[in-house]
Scaffold this motif. Structure first.
Motif, mmCIF file in Angstrom:
data_model
loop_
_atom_site.group_PDB
_atom_site.id
_atom_site.type_symbol
_atom_site.label_atom_id
_atom_site.label_comp_id
_atom_site.label_asym_id
_atom_site.label_seq_id
_atom_site.Cartn_x
_atom_site.Cartn_y
_atom_site.Cartn_z
ATOM 1 N N ASP A 62 0.739 -1.314 0.045
ATOM 2 C CA ASP A 62 0.362 0.124 -0.072
ATOM 3 C C ASP A 62 0.897 1.257 -0.383
ATOM 4 O OD1 ASP A 62 -2.623 1.425 0.515
ATOM 5 O OD2 ASP A 62 -1.686 2.160 2.146
ATOM 6 N N ILE A 63 1.966 1.586 0.616
ATOM 7 C CA ILE A 63 2.729 2.301 1.158
ATOM 8 C C ILE A 63 3.713 2.327 -0.144
ATOM 9 C CG2 ILE A 63 5.220 3.237 1.767
ATOM 10 C CD1 ILE A 63 3.457 2.128 4.787
ATOM 11 N N LEU A 64 4.081 1.277 -0.608
ATOM 12 C CA LEU A 64 4.857 1.079 -1.772
ATOM 13 C C LEU A 64 4.163 2.116 -3.577
ATOM 14 C CD1 LEU A 64 7.234 -1.180 -1.833
ATOM 15 C CD2 LEU A 64 7.438 1.350 -1.318
ATOM 16 N N GLY A 65 2.437 1.464 -3.466
ATOM 17 C CA GLY A 65 1.890 1.852 -4.739
ATOM 18 C C GLY A 65 1.332 0.809 -5.595
ATOM 19 N N VAL A 66 1.907 -0.464 -5.258
ATOM 20 C CA VAL A 66 2.014 -1.222 -5.552
ATOM 21 C C VAL A 66 0.843 -2.354 -5.340
ATOM 22 C CG1 VAL A 66 3.884 -1.325 -7.140
ATOM 23 C CG2 VAL A 66 4.064 -2.711 -4.814
#
Length: 131
Positions: A62-66
Motif C-alpha cells: 500500500d505504501i509503495l503503491g503496488v
C-alpha cells in the motif's frame, strides 16, 4: 530421451523484491520505515527475509503503491508500469522533510498558496505603512 537435469522452481525472495520496488519508487529505507512506524533496522531486516507474511506485505504494498501480487511476482516492466499508472492518495502526498502535507484536491493547494500570498502581502503592506 530423459533429461538428467531437474530445474528447481526459482524461489521468490520477497524482501529483495520490496527493496527493488522501493528503489524504483525513489523511497529511502528510513522513509518507508517511518511510514510503517518501524525503525530503519526493522525494515532492513525485512528486506533480507525471503518469506514475509501477507499482512505485512499488504502494508508495504500500500505504501509503495503496488499490489501484493506485484511484490510476489516481481517483474521489472510490470513494476514500472504499475508505478507510472497507480492513481490514489499517494499521488497527492508531498513529503517535506519531517512533515507530510496531503492535498485531497488541487483546489486545496491553490487556496493554501493564495492564503500564504495574502499573508505575505499584509506583512509587506504593514512594513510600508511604518516607514
Amino acid at each position: 530421451m530423459e533429461s538428467k537435469f531437474h530445474l528447481k522452481p526459482k524461489k521468490v525472495h520477497l524482501g529483495r523484491n520490496i527493496a527493488r520496488i522501493r528503489a524504483y519508487r525513489g523511497i529511502k529505507q528510513t522513509t518507508l520505515a517511518t511510514e510503517l512506524s518501524w525503525t530503519q533496522q526493522q525494515l532492513s531486516s525485512l528486506e533480507k527475509q525471503e518469506d514475509i507474511a501477507d499482512d505485512i506485505l499488504e502494508q508495504v504494498a500500500d505504501i509503495l503503491g503496488v499490489t501484493i501480487e506485484i511484490i510476489k511476482e516481481f517483474d521489472e516492466r510490470a513494476v514500472i508500469y504499475n508505478i507510472n499508472n497507480y492513481n490514489d492518495i499517494h499521488d497527492n502526498v508531498f513529503n517535506a522533510g519531517a512533515s507530510t502535507i496531503t492535498y485531497s484536491e488541487p483546489s486545496d493547494k491553490i487556496i493554501d498558496l493564495y492564503e500564504r500570498l495574502l499573508n505575505l502581502l499584509e506583512i509587506e503592506k504593514s512594513k510600508t505603512n511604518q516607514k
